[in-house]
Write an enzyme that holds these catalytic residues in place. Structure first.
Site, mmCIF file in Angstrom:
data_model
loop_
_atom_site.group_PDB
_atom_site.id
_atom_site.type_symbol
_atom_site.label_atom_id
_atom_site.label_comp_id
_atom_site.label_asym_id
_atom_site.label_seq_id
_atom_site.Cartn_x
_atom_site.Cartn_y
_atom_site.Cartn_z
ATOM 1 N N CYS A 25 -9.924 -49.349 60.367
ATOM 2 C CA CYS A 25 -9.405 -49.288 58.991
ATOM 3 C C CYS A 25 -9.752 -50.557 58.218
ATOM 4 O O CYS A 25 -10.077 -50.509 57.028
ATOM 5 C CB CYS A 25 -7.889 -49.122 58.993
ATOM 6 S SG CYS A 25 -7.316 -47.625 59.792
HETATM 7 C C1 BEZ Z 1 -8.371 -48.242 63.891
HETATM 8 O O1 BEZ Z 1 -8.411 -48.301 62.674
HETATM 9 O O2 BEZ Z 1 -9.162 -48.886 64.584
HETATM 10 C C2 BEZ Z 1 -7.382 -47.333 64.596
HETATM 11 C C3 BEZ Z 1 -6.282 -46.838 63.917
HETATM 12 C C4 BEZ Z 1 -5.362 -46.049 64.577
HETATM 13 C C5 BEZ Z 1 -5.552 -45.726 65.900
HETATM 14 C C6 BEZ Z 1 -6.669 -46.226 66.553
HETATM 15 C C7 BEZ Z 1 -7.579 -47.022 65.904
#
Ligand code: BEZ
Length: 211
Positions: free
Chosen positions: A45
């Protein structure tokens, strides 16, 4: 309930990193892209918010507003924005909804419990100025979105909203397009003065009309 293409994008009020908004009023006459992130302070994200922010000028050129969503608090978003600036080399350039009560996530069916129990998946909604949903994309948490692809489909949506054409596989802005089968050859000659090539009666290619 799932949101389908052609539906009116549900309206809502929300707290965002740039203050409270009423979604439809905030969109005004622009196109809009609403996209969700599973959680603040997560790695993929963080890169996505940096990537969208870095390309904000490309969305501005297309009269398109960006708005992100994550189911964490405003205070959390504020702290995360600092990390985005530090690690991605660009400040967060658009509002991020603080959807702590998951009101917007539920409205847009962004929580897919078999994928992530209580967090949103990576949803994308492209909304036209008449507030209709024109495109939906759903990615899992493990796969970051591709900004070039989102700009590419936006170009296709904006082009096909104004001309009786569709865009072929792997099309990019500037490539030839397909004349809608509903347009007969006689009308096509008038509508597409640059000419067209008939590969099959239902497959007629013409240079992109707005170039
Ligand atoms: C991420 O943005 O890396 C992520 C978000 C939620 C669960 C797993 C990874």
């Amino acid at each position: 309930m799932a949101i389908r293409l052609g539906d009116t994008a549900p309206d809502f009020t929300a707290e965002t990193s740039e203050g409270p908004i009423s979604f439809h009023d905030w969109l005004g006459d622009s196109w809009g892209i609403l996209f969700s992130h599973p959680k603040d302070f997560t790695p993929v994200c963080t890169t996505e918010l940096g990537a969208f922010s870095a390309r904000k000028g490309d969305f501005d050129k297309r009269n398109t507003k960006l708005i992100g969503l994550s189911v964490d608090s405003l205070a959390s978003h504020e702290g995360w924005a600092g990390d985005i600036k530090e690690t991605q080399g660009t400040a967060l350039a658009f509002p991020l909804i603080a959807d702590e009560d998951r009101k917007v996530a539920d409205l847009y069916d962004m929580i897919h419990p078999n994928e992530l129990e209580t967090l949103t998946v990576r949803s994308v909604f492209i909304i036209s100025p008449d507030k209709k949903v024109k495109l939906t994309l759903t990615y899992p948490a493990s796969t970051g979105r591709n900004i070039d692809e989102i700009l590419r489909v936006l170009d296709s949506l904006q082009l096909t909203a104004g001309y009786s054409v569709s865009t072929p596989a792997n099309w990019n802005d500037g490539d030839d397009v397909i004349i809608a089968p509903a347009i007969n050859d006689e009308d096509a000659k008038v509508k597409f003065p640059k000419g067209f090539t008939t590969l099959k009666p239902y497959l007629r290619m013409t240079p992109q009309p707005n170039k």
